[in-house]
Design a protein around this motif. Structure first.
Motif, PDB file in Angstrom:
ATOM      1  N   GLU A  82       5.971   1.624   5.712  1.00 46.56           N
ATOM      2  CA  GLU A  82       6.150   2.577   5.270  1.00 46.56           C
ATOM      3  C   GLU A  82       6.148   3.822   6.026  1.00 46.56           C
ATOM      4  O   GLU A  82       6.097   4.227   6.897  1.00 46.56           O
ATOM      5  CB  GLU A  82       4.278   2.854   4.268  1.00 46.56           C
ATOM      6  CG  GLU A  82       4.394   1.790   3.043  1.00 46.56           C
ATOM      7  CD  GLU A  82       2.646   2.652   2.504  1.00 46.56           C
ATOM      8  OE1 GLU A  82       2.493   1.364   1.562  1.00 46.56           O
ATOM      9  OE2 GLU A  82       1.944   2.843   2.769  1.00 46.56           O
ATOM     10  N   PHE A  83       5.585   5.807   5.419  1.00 47.22           N
ATOM     11  CA  PHE A  83       6.862   6.196   6.197  1.00 47.22           C
ATOM     12  C   PHE A  83       5.578   6.523   6.933  1.00 47.22           C
ATOM     13  O   PHE A  83       6.286   6.572   8.359  1.00 47.22           O
ATOM     14  CB  PHE A  83       6.064   7.427   5.400  1.00 47.22           C
ATOM     15  CG  PHE A  83       6.705   9.214   6.038  1.00 47.22           C
ATOM     16  CD1 PHE A  83       8.134   9.196   6.554  1.00 47.22           C
ATOM     17  CD2 PHE A  83       5.449   9.870   6.094  1.00 47.22           C
ATOM     18  CE1 PHE A  83       8.073  10.758   7.376  1.00 47.22           C
ATOM     19  CE2 PHE A  83       6.139  11.366   7.496  1.00 47.22           C
ATOM     20  CZ  PHE A  83       7.407  11.006   7.510  1.00 47.22           C
ATOM     21  N   ASP A 161       4.876  17.197   9.789  1.00 43.41           N
ATOM     22  CA  ASP A 161       5.089  17.421   8.732  1.00 43.41           C
ATOM     23  C   ASP A 161       5.275  17.786   7.924  1.00 43.41           C
ATOM     24  O   ASP A 161       6.769  18.480   7.061  1.00 43.41           O
ATOM     25  CB  ASP A 161       4.969  15.776   7.776  1.00 43.41           C
ATOM     26  CG  ASP A 161       5.340  15.311   6.942  1.00 43.41           C
ATOM     27  OD1 ASP A 161       6.618  14.857   6.912  1.00 43.41           O
ATOM     28  OD2 ASP A 161       4.661  15.017   5.415  1.00 43.41           O
ATOM     29  N   ASN A 267       9.994  12.652  -1.452  1.00 41.43           N
ATOM     30  CA  ASN A 267       8.961  11.492  -0.366  1.00 41.43           C
ATOM     31  C   ASN A 267      10.164  11.073  -0.267  1.00 41.43           C
ATOM     32  O   ASN A 267      11.321  10.533  -0.417  1.00 41.43           O
ATOM     33  CB  ASN A 267       8.608  11.695  -0.642  1.00 41.43           C
ATOM     34  CG  ASN A 267       7.645  10.462  -2.307  1.00 41.43           C
ATOM     35  OD1 ASN A 267       8.889   9.594  -2.033  1.00 41.43           O
ATOM     36  ND2 ASN A 267       6.684  11.023  -3.132  1.00 41.43           N
ATOM     37  N   SER A 268       9.276   9.611   0.514  1.00 43.91           N
ATOM     38  CA  SER A 268       9.128   8.621   1.243  1.00 43.91           C
ATOM     39  C   SER A 268       9.985   7.666   0.655  1.00 43.91           C
ATOM     40  O   SER A 268      10.976   6.133   0.684  1.00 43.91           O
ATOM     41  CB  SER A 268       9.147   8.304   2.353  1.00 43.91           C
ATOM     42  OG  SER A 268       8.015   7.632   2.539  1.00 43.91           O
ATOM     43  N   ARG A 269       9.973   7.373  -0.626  1.00 45.60           N
ATOM     44  CA  ARG A 269      10.065   6.083  -1.886  1.00 45.60           C
ATOM     45  C   ARG A 269      11.469   6.150  -2.510  1.00 45.60           C
ATOM     46  O   ARG A 269      11.136   5.147  -3.687  1.00 45.60           O
ATOM     47  CB  ARG A 269       8.448   5.877  -2.522  1.00 45.60           C
ATOM     48  CG  ARG A 269       7.550   5.987  -1.453  1.00 45.60           C
ATOM     49  CD  ARG A 269       6.003   5.779  -2.003  1.00 45.60           C
ATOM     50  NE  ARG A 269       5.425   6.394  -1.803  1.00 45.60           N
ATOM     51  CZ  ARG A 269       3.800   4.926  -1.087  1.00 45.60           C
ATOM     52  NH1 ARG A 269       4.302   4.087  -1.687  1.00 45.60           N
ATOM     53  NH2 ARG A 269       2.737   5.737  -0.402  1.00 45.60           N
ATOM     54  N   ASP A 291      14.371  10.704   3.811  1.00 44.90           N
ATOM     55  CA  ASP A 291      13.145   9.997   5.463  1.00 44.90           C
ATOM     56  C   ASP A 291      13.262   8.113   5.475  1.00 44.90           C
ATOM     57  O   ASP A 291      14.068   7.635   4.763  1.00 44.90           O
ATOM     58  CB  ASP A 291      11.829   9.515   5.124  1.00 44.90           C
ATOM     59  CG  ASP A 291      11.083  10.770   4.853  1.00 44.90           C
ATOM     60  OD1 ASP A 291      11.573  11.773   6.141  1.00 44.90           O
ATOM     61  OD2 ASP A 291      10.420  11.281   4.301  1.00 44.90           O
ATOM     62  N   ASN A 292      14.078   7.693   6.228  1.00 46.15           N
ATOM     63  CA  ASN A 292      15.082   6.519   6.913  1.00 46.15           C
ATOM     64  C   ASN A 292      14.021   4.896   7.087  1.00 46.15           C
ATOM     65  O   ASN A 292      13.731   4.195   7.997  1.00 46.15           O
ATOM     66  CB  ASN A 292      15.353   6.846   8.024  1.00 46.15           C
ATOM     67  CG  ASN A 292      14.302   7.269   9.810  1.00 46.15           C
ATOM     68  OD1 ASN A 292      13.009   8.198   9.414  1.00 46.15           O
ATOM     69  ND2 ASN A 292      14.538   6.490  10.761  1.00 46.15           N
ATOM     70  N   LEU A 293      13.035   5.231   6.449  1.00 43.70           N
ATOM     71  CA  LEU A 293      12.499   3.587   5.945  1.00 43.70           C
ATOM     72  C   LEU A 293      13.222   2.631   5.857  1.00 43.70           C
ATOM     73  O   LEU A 293      14.400   3.139   5.592  1.00 43.70           O
ATOM     74  CB  LEU A 293      11.833   3.381   5.043  1.00 43.70           C
ATOM     75  CG  LEU A 293       9.938   4.414   4.641  1.00 43.70           C
ATOM     76  CD1 LEU A 293      10.176   6.308   5.384  1.00 43.70           C
ATOM     77  CD2 LEU A 293       9.409   3.889   3.478  1.00 43.70           C
ATOM     78  N   ASN A 296      14.779   2.218   2.083  1.00 44.81           N
ATOM     79  CA  ASN A 296      15.115   3.362   1.704  1.00 44.81           C
ATOM     80  C   ASN A 296      16.540   3.176   2.794  1.00 44.81           C
ATOM     81  O   ASN A 296      17.770   3.325   1.910  1.00 44.81           O
ATOM     82  CB  ASN A 296      15.155   5.146   2.247  1.00 44.81           C
ATOM     83  CG  ASN A 296      13.984   4.884   1.750  1.00 44.81           C
ATOM     84  OD1 ASN A 296      13.733   4.631   0.639  1.00 44.81           O
ATOM     85  ND2 ASN A 296      12.918   6.083   2.395  1.00 44.81           N
ATOM     86  N   LEU A 308      20.996  10.367   2.252  1.00 42.33           N
ATOM     87  CA  LEU A 308      19.605  10.216   3.209  1.00 42.33           C
ATOM     88  C   LEU A 308      19.065  11.007   3.826  1.00 42.33           C
ATOM     89  O   LEU A 308      19.914  11.818   5.178  1.00 42.33           O
ATOM     90  CB  LEU A 308      18.342   8.661   3.623  1.00 42.33           C
ATOM     91  CG  LEU A 308      18.588   7.924   2.980  1.00 42.33           C
ATOM     92  CD1 LEU A 308      18.479   6.326   3.562  1.00 42.33           C
ATOM     93  CD2 LEU A 308      16.783   8.060   1.973  1.00 42.33           C
ATOM     94  N   THR A 310      16.573  12.634   6.644  1.00 45.87           N
ATOM     95  CA  THR A 310      16.094  11.794   7.842  1.00 45.87           C
ATOM     96  C   THR A 310      15.828  12.709   8.816  1.00 45.87           C
ATOM     97  O   THR A 310      15.686  13.867   9.317  1.00 45.87           O
ATOM     98  CB  THR A 310      16.628  10.797   8.124  1.00 45.87           C
ATOM     99  OG1 THR A 310      17.036  10.374   8.666  1.00 45.87           O
ATOM    100  CG2 THR A 310      16.693   9.858   7.004  1.00 45.87           C
TER     101      THR A 310
END
Length: 354
Positions: A82-83, A161, A267-269, A291-293, A296, A308, A310
């Motif tokens: 997760e983020f 953030d 968000n990051s999902r 975000d670079n999860l 993702n 993305l 990021t």
């Protein structure tokens, strides 16, 4: 160990640099805690300092006092992948770098979907009587109350953030949220004709007090109001912890909005949406996320996600703690209050070089 080159035998930064094989700038950053230095370089400088007995006034006084300063980092709990896991390396590096100056970093976690959990984390931090606080705000009203309590105790605090506008924070490290939403809208539309749009949002606390991407959404909506006033922008709320409900929620939405071919998540999902689109053969949609999860990035490589936006959250928390350390130990004010981090745009063509 070689002797100093100065005729009076006084040890200087130049001597430390020469004997460590590093630049004077690197030595200065280590001694005065200015900016980021690799652990290898840090260890080299500290070894030379110890062998030479070099003690600049501020450095010597800090070591002699042995006073411990606590910096409380109030951050959400997370599961692997997760983020918030992305911050941990920066948190670790900052804790290691600042302990030399008597600064101890304590992570206090909270459930980002539970207001009471956030309140408990804030109370725990206040109970420590910290010298400084790093906070990732989620709940606006309670964050403002907590900030007020910190100001009453003259405790500096730094947002990371996202930030909540008040006059008292020492610094902010993170994306410019409004501009990141505006940029997202530009990338999603690509300057072409565009129809209806879906914003996929996370269903958070039951009282809807947590909304960390509100400014990003505002930037996005302003861009569409200016450039695509006739486009319908719909909000869809999903529960990230309930995969079955995600499918059923999106099934209903796309049945009611069959013309939507542009999708965004702030968000990051975005990987949750990508999984749904792939399952239902809807890969032709244009999809932008943040975000670079790793999940993702995988969706980006597969082509389900087009872009993305990021950032480097590890740098945010590292810089936040460094800024607080400078304030606490050296009484040094940050050069800038708002420190906006770069926004990187990833596609399938450059993702493997990020």
């Amino acid at each position: 160990m070689e002797k100093p080159m100065n005729p009076d035998g006084k040890i200087t930064i130049k001597d430390v640099a020469r004997l460590s094989g590093l630049s004077k700038g690197t030595v200065d950053r280590v001694i005065h805690n200015r900016g980021e230095v690799s652990k290898k370089s840090y260890d080299k400088v500290m070894k030379v300092i110890e062998e030479l007995g070099y003690e600049p006034n501020i450095f010597a006084s800090m070591l002699a006092s042995r006073k411990e300063h606590i910096v409380a980092a109030i951050l959400p709990f997370y599961e692997k992948g997760e983020f918030w896991e992305l911050l941990e390396e920066g948190l670790r590096r900052a804790a290691e770098a600042e302990k030399t100056f008597g600064v101890k970093v304590v992570r206090i976690g909270y459930n980002q979907y539970d207001l009471e959990s956030f309140r408990e984390a804030c109370e725990e931090a206040l109970g420590m009587n910290p010298s400084g606080v790093v906070i990732a705000p989620m709940f606006k009203n309670d964050t403002l109350s907590f900030a007020g309590a910190l100001r009453e105790k003259d405790i500096p605090y730094v947002f990371i953030d996202s930030k909540i506008e008040d006059d008292g924070y020492l610094a902010y490290y993170g994306m410019p949220m409004y501009q990141s939403g505006y940029l997202c809208a530009y990338l999603l539309s690509g300057g072409r004709e565009i129809g209806d749009v879906a914003i996929i949002r996370i269903r958070r606390d039951k009282n809807s007090q947590s909304d960390p991407t509100i400014n990003r959404r505002a930037g996005f909506m302003d861009y569409f109001a200016e450039h695509y006033p006739d486009s319908e922008v719909s909000n869809v709320f999903i529960d990230p912890h309930d995969p079955e409900s995600i499918d059923s929620t999106l099934d209903v939405f796309f049945k009611e909005h069959p013309d939507v071919r542009h999708i965004v998540m702030f968000n990051s999902r975005i990987h949750l949406v990508a999984a749904y689109l792939e399952k239902h053969g809807m890969e032709s949609c244009r999809v932008i996320g943040f975000d670079n999860l790793e999940r993702n990035l995988s969706a980006l490589r597969r082509g389900t996600v087009d872009m993305l936006i990021t950032q480097h959250p590890d740098e945010q928390v590292y810089n936040a703690i460094s800024t607080l350390s400078d304030k606490i130990v050296l009484k040094k004010e940050p050069q800038h209050k708002d420190n906006f981090m770069h926004m990187d745009i990833l596609t399938r063509y450059n993702v493997d070089y990020y």
